[in-house]
Design a protein around this motif. Structure first.
Motif, short mmCIF file in Angstrom:
data_model
loop_
_atom_site.label_atom_id
_atom_site.label_comp_id
_atom_site.label_asym_id
_atom_site.label_seq_id
_atom_site.Cartn_x
_atom_site.Cartn_y
_atom_site.Cartn_z
N LYS A 21 -9.08 8.73 0.46
CA LYS A 21 -10.36 8.59 1.17
C LYS A 21 -11.53 9.12 0.36
O LYS A 21 -12.61 8.53 0.35
CB LYS A 21 -10.31 9.39 2.49
CG LYS A 21 -9.28 8.91 3.46
CD LYS A 21 -9.32 9.77 4.70
CE LYS A 21 -8.43 10.97 4.61
NZ LYS A 21 -8.77 12.22 4.98
N SER A 41 -1.95 9.73 4.39
CA SER A 41 -3.19 9.66 3.61
C SER A 41 -4.22 10.68 4.11
O SER A 41 -5.37 10.66 3.68
CB SER A 41 -3.78 8.24 3.70
OG SER A 41 -2.87 7.31 3.18
N ILE A 58 -8.25 -0.73 7.89
CA ILE A 58 -6.81 -0.44 7.88
C ILE A 58 -6.17 -1.16 9.07
O ILE A 58 -6.48 -0.88 10.23
CB ILE A 58 -6.55 1.08 7.96
CG1 ILE A 58 -7.25 1.79 6.79
CG2 ILE A 58 -5.05 1.36 7.96
CD1 ILE A 58 -7.12 3.31 6.82
N VAL A 64 -7.41 2.73 -3.06
CA VAL A 64 -6.13 2.52 -2.40
C VAL A 64 -5.07 2.39 -3.49
O VAL A 64 -5.21 1.57 -4.41
CB VAL A 64 -6.14 1.23 -1.54
CG1 VAL A 64 -4.78 1.02 -0.88
CG2 VAL A 64 -7.25 1.28 -0.50
N ILE A 80 -3.85 5.89 0.79
CA ILE A 80 -5.31 5.69 0.76
C ILE A 80 -5.93 7.01 0.30
O ILE A 80 -5.64 8.06 0.89
CB ILE A 80 -5.83 5.30 2.16
CG1 ILE A 80 -5.18 3.98 2.60
CG2 ILE A 80 -7.35 5.20 2.17
CD1 ILE A 80 -4.95 3.87 4.08
N VAL A 133 0.86 -1.19 0.00
CA VAL A 133 0.00 0.00 0.00
C VAL A 133 0.90 1.24 0.00
O VAL A 133 1.86 1.32 0.77
CB VAL A 133 -0.89 0.02 1.27
CG1 VAL A 133 -1.71 1.31 1.34
CG2 VAL A 133 -1.79 -1.21 1.31
N LEU A 182 -13.49 -0.10 4.03
CA LEU A 182 -12.04 -0.28 4.15
C LEU A 182 -11.67 -0.59 5.60
O LEU A 182 -12.18 0.05 6.52
CB LEU A 182 -11.32 1.01 3.70
CG LEU A 182 -9.80 0.95 3.68
CD1 LEU A 182 -9.30 0.02 2.56
CD2 LEU A 182 -9.19 2.35 3.47
#
Ligand code: FAD
Ligand code: NAD
Length: 404
Positions: free
Chosen positions: A88, A272, A107, A93, A86, A83, A105
């Motif tokens: 949002k 992110s 995490i 992703v 992200i 990853v 999602l």
């Protein structure tokens, strides 16, 4: 949604991610939801055993479990990728090799070392973070023994190991070193007294905040096996072959420096755009990220308040595993309706290994355990997780009580 199937994406195959994925496959029939698990390795590892890998007291492969051995990859789309970020707002992703979208999602990207800006820590100290970083510590220590053995007038500091921090990770690692170092001395024909193992802890005690009797037991057990403690002494700087400690800036020369001084959330969550409280995301009691009713954050990335104490829960595997149950339940509730569950920690106690057959800790209602009894309990705790994840076959294959 794919057709009308919600797309659930789980990031990270640690304790939180693996158990959430497992619970999701139990809660949803295949036609009800699309489940994707993303992890940077094709294996899951026992983070709670990494100090043993780092000291070389267990084989690397004991701590690793192939994801396909415990997760049905015909039910779960396993993506072996890293990853990066992200997004949002777009609900996507970004991975190193592509991009995936989600409706829900989870995490569970775990922790990374917190170095608190100490100069040289990032560059010169090892840390127990993953299978790879732990294996490097094991190999480096053995390399120092081999070098020492093969030099004419070797620098004695080559065999000095400094451990920064005497929290649970530091103490458990010291316990493993106390077992491993005599074996290395034997292997390389080096007298044990040539090796120094020094722990430097900023607070006046090891395991700050833990039960006094238990921490005295742990300290004495480790000192008896040759570990030196410098308590109330802060590491100020780390250089290539030394650490600078305390108010008088004493310089300790060392061939191996391992930092166990603290952890913070994987930096991807902050990068992110999730707002951080002391390096973690302050989720609500249902484990949802603020302002995002489709993003759950678990394990070491989450800051979950314990309303009874007014303090956040510590970052532990025990908590990450329990959060996974709540998260899977809440995703199902969001899809089918009902009341979201709030996380409440069921504390089963804390046991720390001290290496070999020694350990100490508290279980259930604060009952104190020492020595072999505590070690057996620690192994039971480790094997219980394996049982939850992969049933009796996994316990037989990887467990602490396996018969071979
Ligand atoms: P992790 O278990 O760290 O898992 C995170 C996962 O995400 C990993 O599989 C990692 O590969 C993956 N990942 C990370 N970054 C990326 C990326 N960019 N892309 C894709 N995948 C990624 N707790 C206890 O309760 N009991 C103990 O006895 C105990 N012992 C410990 C011993 C040691 C040596 C250490 C270091 C910790 C110990 N802890 C213990 C704490 C416990 O290990 C953590 O709290 C726990 O691992 C947190 O679980 P997690 O699922 O949040 O993260
Ligand atoms: P920690 O934050 O618990 O301990 C870090 C230690 O480093 C502290 O004692 C701190 O005072 C010390 N420190 C910080 N800066 C320093 C400096 N500049 N110089 C010297 N010392 C310094 O971190 P950890 O031990 O990695 O534990 C992380 C989490 O994992 C905790 O929640 C812990 O409970 C959990 N854990 C649990 C177990 C277990 O249950 N057996 C084992 C390992 C870890």
């Amino acid at each position: 949604m794919i057709g009308n199937r919600p797309k659930i994406v789980v990031l990270g195959a640690g304790y939180a991610g693996m158990m959430t994925t497992k619970r999701l496959t139990q809660q949803f029939a295949p036609e009800e939801a699309d489940i994707t698990l993303v992890n940077k390795h094709n294996y899951h590892y026992q983070t709670t055993w990494l100090h043993e890998v780092a000291a070389g007291t267990i084989d690397v492969n004991r701590s690793r479990i192939m994801i396909s051995d415990v997760i049905n990859t015909r039910r779960v789309n396993f993506v072996h990728d890293t990853v990066v970020k992200i997004n949002k707002e777009a609900k996507t992703v970004q991975l190193e090799n592509g991009e995936i979208s989600y409706d829900y999602l989870v995490i569970g990207l775990g922790f990374e070392k917190a170095t608190f800006g100490i100069p040289g820590m990032e560059e010169h100290a090892f840390s127990i973070q993953s299978v790879d970083t732990s294996r490097m510590i094991r190999d480096h220590i053995e390399y120092q023994f081999a070098r020492y053995r093969n030099q004419k007038n070797p620098d004695p500091s080559m065999l000095t190991i400094v451990v920064g921090g005497a929290g649970f990770t530091g103490i458990e690692f010291l316990g493993e070193l106390a077992e491993r170092i005599p074996l290395l001395c034997k292997k390389y024909d080096i007298p044990r007294q040539d090796v120094k193992i020094i722990d430097v802890e900023a607070m006046p005690t090891i395991l700050p905040g833990f039960d006094e009797e238990l921490l005295s037991y742990a300290k004495e057990s480790l000192e008896y096996r040759g570990i030196e403690f410098k308590l109330g002494t802060m590491i100020k700087e780390v250089k290539a072959d030394s650490v600078v400690v305390g108010e008088d800036e004493e310089e300790i020369k060392a061939g191996t420096i391992v930092w166990t001084g603290g952890v913070q959330a994987n930096r991807i969550v902050g990068e992110s755009g999730f707002e951080l409280t002391k390096g973690k995301v302050n989720v609500d009691a249902t484990l949802l990220a603020p302002g995002h009713d489709e993003v759950f954050i678990l394990g070491d990335c989450a800051w979950v308040m314990n309303n009874e104490t007014g303090k956040p829960y510590p970052p532990t595997a025990q908590i990450a595993i329990q959060e996974a149950d709540v998260c899977a339940h809440n995703i199902k509730t969001m899809i089918y309706g009902g009341t979201l569950q709030e996380f409440k920690f069921d504390d089963k106690g804390t046991v720390a290994s001290l290496g070999g057959s020694d350990a100490m800790g508290t279980v259930f209602d604060g009952n104190k355990l020492y020595g072999m009894q505590a070690k057996v309990m620690k192994n039971v705790i480790d094997d219980r997780y394996l049982f939850l994840l992969g049933g009796p076959m996994l316990v037989l294959k990887k467990g602490k009580f396996r018969p071979f």
